[in-house]
Structure formats: structure tokens, C-alpha cells
Write a protein that holds these residues in place. Structure first.
Motif, PDB file in Angstrom:
ATOM      1  N   PRO A  26       0.819  -1.203   0.000  1.00 53.84           N
ATOM      2  CA  PRO A  26       0.000   0.000   0.000  1.00 53.84           C
ATOM      3  C   PRO A  26       0.861   1.264   0.000  1.00 53.84           C
ATOM      4  O   PRO A  26       2.058   1.224   0.252  1.00 53.84           O
ATOM      5  CB  PRO A  26      -0.793  -0.112   1.297  1.00 53.84           C
ATOM      6  N   GLN A  27       0.207   2.373  -0.271  1.00 53.52           N
ATOM      7  CA  GLN A  27       0.804   3.691  -0.136  1.00 53.52           C
ATOM      8  C   GLN A  27       0.838   4.053   1.354  1.00 53.52           C
ATOM      9  O   GLN A  27       0.207   3.388   2.169  1.00 53.52           O
ATOM     10  CB  GLN A  27      -0.015   4.716  -0.922  1.00 53.52           C
ATOM     11  N   PRO A  28       1.567   5.113   1.733  1.00 59.90           N
ATOM     12  CA  PRO A  28       1.593   5.509   3.143  1.00 59.90           C
ATOM     13  C   PRO A  28       0.181   5.724   3.692  1.00 59.90           C
ATOM     14  O   PRO A  28      -0.681   6.282   3.030  1.00 59.90           O
ATOM     15  CB  PRO A  28       2.383   6.820   3.125  1.00 59.90           C
ATOM     16  N   PHE A  29      -0.021   5.245   4.902  1.00 56.93           N
ATOM     17  CA  PHE A  29      -1.317   5.378   5.571  1.00 56.93           C
ATOM     18  C   PHE A  29      -1.522   6.818   6.051  1.00 56.93           C
ATOM     19  O   PHE A  29      -0.571   7.603   6.113  1.00 56.93           O
ATOM     20  CB  PHE A  29      -1.390   4.412   6.761  1.00 56.93           C
ATOM     21  N   ASP A  30      -2.746   7.150   6.414  1.00 57.12           N
ATOM     22  CA  ASP A  30      -3.031   8.496   6.923  1.00 57.12           C
ATOM     23  C   ASP A  30      -2.196   8.820   8.159  1.00 57.12           C
ATOM     24  O   ASP A  30      -1.843   9.975   8.386  1.00 57.12           O
ATOM     25  CB  ASP A  30      -4.515   8.647   7.255  1.00 57.12           C
ATOM     26  N   ASN A  31      -1.885   7.806   8.970  1.00 54.81           N
ATOM     27  CA  ASN A  31      -1.127   8.047  10.197  1.00 54.81           C
ATOM     28  C   ASN A  31       0.358   7.706  10.065  1.00 54.81           C
ATOM     29  O   ASN A  31       1.081   7.706  11.049  1.00 54.81           O
ATOM     30  CB  ASN A  31      -1.752   7.304  11.379  1.00 54.81           C
ATOM     31  N   THR A  76       1.960  13.115   9.342  1.00 48.77           N
ATOM     32  CA  THR A  76       0.686  12.424   9.182  1.00 48.77           C
ATOM     33  C   THR A  76      -0.183  13.188   8.192  1.00 48.77           C
ATOM     34  O   THR A  76       0.121  14.324   7.832  1.00 48.77           O
ATOM     35  CB  THR A  76      -0.044  12.289  10.530  1.00 48.77           C
ATOM     36  N   ASN A  77      -1.261  12.576   7.745  1.00 51.04           N
ATOM     37  CA  ASN A  77      -2.097  13.146   6.690  1.00 51.04           C
ATOM     38  C   ASN A  77      -2.543  14.580   6.997  1.00 51.04           C
ATOM     39  O   ASN A  77      -2.567  15.425   6.110  1.00 51.04           O
ATOM     40  CB  ASN A  77      -3.315  12.253   6.448  1.00 51.04           C
ATOM     41  N   THR A  78      -2.890  14.869   8.235  1.00 52.00           N
ATOM     42  CA  THR A  78      -3.381  16.206   8.572  1.00 52.00           C
ATOM     43  C   THR A  78      -2.271  17.254   8.542  1.00 52.00           C
ATOM     44  O   THR A  78      -2.548  18.446   8.484  1.00 52.00           O
ATOM     45  CB  THR A  78      -4.059  16.218   9.958  1.00 52.00           C
ATOM     46  N   ASN A  84      -2.532  13.644   0.705  1.00 57.24           N
ATOM     47  CA  ASN A  84      -2.369  12.205   0.770  1.00 57.24           C
ATOM     48  C   ASN A  84      -1.723  11.653  -0.492  1.00 57.24           C
ATOM     49  O   ASN A  84      -1.592  12.321  -1.505  1.00 57.24           O
ATOM     50  CB  ASN A  84      -3.731  11.551   1.004  1.00 57.24           C
ATOM     51  N   PHE A  85      -1.361  10.381  -0.459  1.00 53.34           N
ATOM     52  CA  PHE A  85      -0.746   9.675  -1.578  1.00 53.34           C
ATOM     53  C   PHE A  85      -1.784   8.854  -2.323  1.00 53.34           C
ATOM     54  O   PHE A  85      -1.639   7.647  -2.479  1.00 53.34           O
ATOM     55  CB  PHE A  85       0.362   8.753  -1.070  1.00 53.34           C
ATOM     56  N   ASP A  86      -2.840   9.479  -2.784  1.00 58.76           N
ATOM     57  CA  ASP A  86      -3.879   8.712  -3.476  1.00 58.76           C
ATOM     58  C   ASP A  86      -4.478   9.455  -4.668  1.00 58.76           C
ATOM     59  O   ASP A  86      -5.533   9.111  -5.155  1.00 58.76           O
ATOM     60  CB  ASP A  86      -4.981   8.281  -2.518  1.00 58.76           C
ATOM     61  N   PHE A  87      -3.797  10.460  -5.148  1.00 56.64           N
ATOM     62  CA  PHE A  87      -4.274  11.203  -6.306  1.00 56.64           C
ATOM     63  C   PHE A  87      -3.472  10.788  -7.538  1.00 56.64           C
ATOM     64  O   PHE A  87      -2.307  10.423  -7.412  1.00 56.64           O
ATOM     65  CB  PHE A  87      -4.129  12.714  -6.088  1.00 56.64           C
ATOM     66  N   PRO A  88      -4.047  10.846  -8.727  1.00 56.76           N
ATOM     67  CA  PRO A  88      -3.273  10.528  -9.934  1.00 56.76           C
ATOM     68  C   PRO A  88      -2.011  11.390  -9.998  1.00 56.76           C
ATOM     69  O   PRO A  88      -2.057  12.596  -9.778  1.00 56.76           O
ATOM     70  CB  PRO A  88      -4.240  10.867 -11.070  1.00 56.76           C
ATOM     71  N   GLY A  89      -0.894  10.748 -10.256  1.00 60.37           N
ATOM     72  CA  GLY A  89       0.374  11.462 -10.312  1.00 60.37           C
ATOM     73  C   GLY A  89       0.975  11.770  -8.961  1.00 60.37           C
ATOM     74  O   GLY A  89       2.015  12.409  -8.870  1.00 60.37           O
TER      75      GLY A  89
END
Length: 114
Positions: A26-31, A76-78, A84-89
Motif C-alpha cells: 500500500p501507499q503511506p497510511f493516513d497516520n 501524518t495526513n493532517t 495524501n498519496f492517493d491522487f493521480p500522479g
């Protein structure tokens, strides 16, 4: 991304050949607040945020020498610059230089809310 309940999460990222970058999964988690990428292989690796499938050009990412490691404090995500690491590119990708690549990626996670 979800929140990990583990203090540490590890994965192996392998690149078959230079110019064929792959995404961490997976990509890095929110935490996840810190990434450690250890190059297990005999060829340099490149690490970047981008789109998998192509080459990571010299200067477009971090280069990790054979048997070397890099630690990245991403927050962390906040508190993460760029989100976050979940957008195209915008995913964490790895590429090799000079031959196949082999990396152990460790996420250090905050326990509790991100």
C-alpha cells in the motif's frame, strides 16, 4: 488511505528493470509519519512521488545507493505537505538504475488519530 493499527508496516518493493517504476502497495497510511527506504539490491534506486510505469529521471527523485537507506519525515495526513498519496500522479514510486531494484520500505505510524 486508511489508518494503520501497527506501529510499523513493512513491504518489499521490487523493480524488474530500469525505467519501469512501480508504486508502493500500500501507499503511506493516513497516520504514517516517517518512511524508511532500504536498498537491498546491488543497483541504485530512485524514489519519487509521481505516476508509476516510466523512468524517474536523474534529479527528479531521491537516489538511494546500493545497501543504503533514506529516511523521509512526511508527517501524518493532517500535517502532510501536498496531502495524501492517493491522487493521480501523486503516489510513492520506485525505479532502478543499472539493473533490477530491490527495496524494503518501512512506514512508521502514529498510534491514534491521524
Amino acid at each position: 488511505m486508511p489508518i494503520s493499527t501497527n506501529t510499523f508496516d513493512n513491504q518489499r518493493v521490487q523493480v524488474a528493470a530500469p525505467g519501469t517504476s512501480v508504486a508502493a502497495n500500500p501507499q503511506p497510511f493516513d497516520n504514517t509519519h516517517t518512511l524508511i527506504a532500504y536498498n537491498r539490491g546491488t543497483n541504485p534506486l530512485r524514489v519519487a512521488i509521481g505516476t508509476p510505469g516510466g523512468a524517474i529521471a536523474i534529479g527528479a527523485g531521491l537516489e538511494v545507493p546500493a545497501s543504503g537507506a533514506v529516511t523521509l519525515a512526511i508527517g501524518t495526513n493532517t500535517n502532510r505537505a501536498g496531502g495524501n498519496f492517493d491522487f493521480p500522479g501523486r503516489v510513492l514510486i520506485f525505479d532502478a538504475s543499472g539493473g533490477a531494484g530491490d527495496c524494503v520500505l518501512t512506514f512508521l505510524n502514529s498510534i491514534g488519530p491521524a
